[in-house]
Motif scaffolding. Sequence first.
Motif, PDB file in Angstrom:
ATOM      1  N   SER A 126      11.134  -7.638   2.535  1.00 59.32           N
ATOM      2  CA  SER A 126       9.882  -7.512   3.339  1.00 59.32           C
ATOM      3  C   SER A 126       8.710  -8.643   2.755  1.00 59.32           C
ATOM      4  N   PRO A 127       8.318  -9.544   3.584  1.00 58.31           N
ATOM      5  CA  PRO A 127       7.622 -10.622   3.280  1.00 58.31           C
ATOM      6  C   PRO A 127       6.091  -9.954   3.118  1.00 58.31           C
ATOM      7  N   SER A 132       2.126  -8.352  -0.859  1.00 54.17           N
ATOM      8  CA  SER A 132       0.912  -7.280  -1.633  1.00 54.17           C
ATOM      9  C   SER A 132       1.253  -7.360  -2.967  1.00 54.17           C
ATOM     10  N   LYS A 133       2.440  -7.704  -3.473  1.00 54.69           N
ATOM     11  CA  LYS A 133       2.554  -7.706  -4.748  1.00 54.69           C
ATOM     12  C   LYS A 133       2.319  -9.391  -5.577  1.00 54.69           C
ATOM     13  N   GLY A 134       1.645 -10.022  -4.942  1.00 53.01           N
ATOM     14  CA  GLY A 134       1.459 -11.424  -5.101  1.00 53.01           C
ATOM     15  C   GLY A 134       2.476 -12.218  -5.299  1.00 53.01           C
ATOM     16  N   GLN A 166      -4.902 -12.194  -2.559  1.00 54.83           N
ATOM     17  CA  GLN A 166      -4.356 -11.218  -3.165  1.00 54.83           C
ATOM     18  C   GLN A 166      -4.846 -11.187  -4.600  1.00 54.83           C
ATOM     19  N   ALA A 167      -5.306 -12.185  -5.272  1.00 51.13           N
ATOM     20  CA  ALA A 167      -5.743 -12.155  -6.817  1.00 51.13           C
ATOM     21  C   ALA A 167      -7.021 -11.131  -6.798  1.00 51.13           C
ATOM     22  N   THR A 300       0.689  -1.399   3.552  1.00 48.98           N
ATOM     23  CA  THR A 300       1.953  -2.255   2.871  1.00 48.98           C
ATOM     24  C   THR A 300       2.183  -1.573   1.692  1.00 48.98           C
ATOM     25  N   VAL A 301       0.959  -1.502   0.789  1.00 50.19           N
ATOM     26  CA  VAL A 301       1.192  -1.300  -0.770  1.00 50.19           C
ATOM     27  C   VAL A 301       1.454  -0.001  -0.828  1.00 50.19           C
ATOM     28  N   ALA A 302       1.485   1.015   0.147  1.00 51.63           N
ATOM     29  CA  ALA A 302       1.781   2.613   0.058  1.00 51.63           C
ATOM     30  C   ALA A 302       2.357   3.080   1.327  1.00 51.63           C
ATOM     31  N   ARG A 303       3.003   2.231   1.981  1.00 52.48           N
ATOM     32  CA  ARG A 303       3.514   2.610   3.123  1.00 52.48           C
ATOM     33  C   ARG A 303       4.714   3.501   3.140  1.00 52.48           C
ATOM     34  N   ALA A 304       5.494   3.061   2.293  1.00 56.78           N
ATOM     35  CA  ALA A 304       6.890   3.761   1.608  1.00 56.78           C
ATOM     36  C   ALA A 304       6.445   5.253   1.294  1.00 56.78           C
ATOM     37  N   ILE A 305       5.427   5.466   0.237  1.00 56.45           N
ATOM     38  CA  ILE A 305       4.918   6.518  -0.147  1.00 56.45           C
ATOM     39  C   ILE A 305       4.277   7.545   0.922  1.00 56.45           C
TER      40      ILE A 305
END
Length: 389
Positions: A126-127, A132-134, A166-167, A300-305
């Motif tokens: 997933s882009p 989201s992870k830099g 993102q930084a 996105t950073v917590a979508r799966a959670i």
Amino acid sequence: MLCSLIYGQLADRFGRKPCLIGGVFVSIIFGFAMAFSPNYIAFLAFRIVYAMGGFALYQSAFLISIELVGPKWRSFNGTLLCFYWVFGYVSCAGVAYLIRDWSTLQWVCALPQILCFTYIYFIPESPRWLISKGRIDEAMVTIEKIAKSNKKSVPDNVAEELGHEQADEDTKANFWHLFRYPNLRKKTFVVISHWATVTLVYYGLSLNAITLGGNDYVNFAINGAVELPGCILGLLALQYIGRRWPLAVSLCLCGICILGILAVPADVVWARILLAMSGKMLVSCAFAIVYVYTGELFPTVARAIGFNTGNFFGRFAGLAAPFLLDLGDISELLPPIIMGSVSILGGLTVIFVPETHKQNLPETIQDAENFGKRKMHSEKGRVDEMVKL
């Protein structure tokens, strides 16, 4: 249910694709292992691990499918898996009717999963998750492929801008982030109520199919086929109306159908079956909507959670379905009263969450917290523009 506790953390930390591939391997290995189980205990053990792999495979495929596209196609991609579910549901009845030996039936059902090995080669990470992870460079490779297939170009300065943004952002999130902020906390509780409602009612009506009489294989097939119009309704509602009110209407009408069974005399079997099947169609429609809606409410950073928090409580409610039906031994009025009331109450909770139709997906915790309080603005909405069809 067990996998819900750990899958969300793994998918948000290590990525959607590793979880997808892991789910493929686990499903194939233990799908065939069940066919050669030496005893019932071994079969149950293999079945538990197999279910965990299947869960990771299904949920990862769903998350990738909605994160790869822009707002226009999220509804279609999000509900597409539901149609495959219905196909497998109905096909299982026919295969089981033709193959009565349990061991042969098991490996025949496991065989098509070998095709899932192809996911390794043609399904990208997933882009959105990469951004989201830099990991901007990796994300840009996928984004450029998507843009090229859509005959669009990616602005030259996008990668640099995303890198700067993102930084300054926290790319880590965990379960507790869902409850740390008031607006996101409210959404999380509502999502939990939606999952608990649709899962309890769905499995309550599905398990009740065995009491319909007649051929068990035919009943099973009909019980699955009735979900097809529900999925179609869900897709059309998501595409042209939205999420909130279609979910509210489908759950409330489902509850009315179930409660309506109470008004039908026991000897008018066809009317009771018609109401039960109508309820099953409507809760299937609600299930399709809940999948897409949940994925759009969390960042996105917590979508799966977030997705699997709702799923966990949904599965927990699903465990209660067989015991709910057992209450019919005390009074045949109890199961429909409980399921119908829960369905209506679940439909009313949509007033506490915002509409997500044609909106950019929230990418950060702050995006998700702001969404619904005011119009969300995030530069990473550019990703939606780049993949728009």
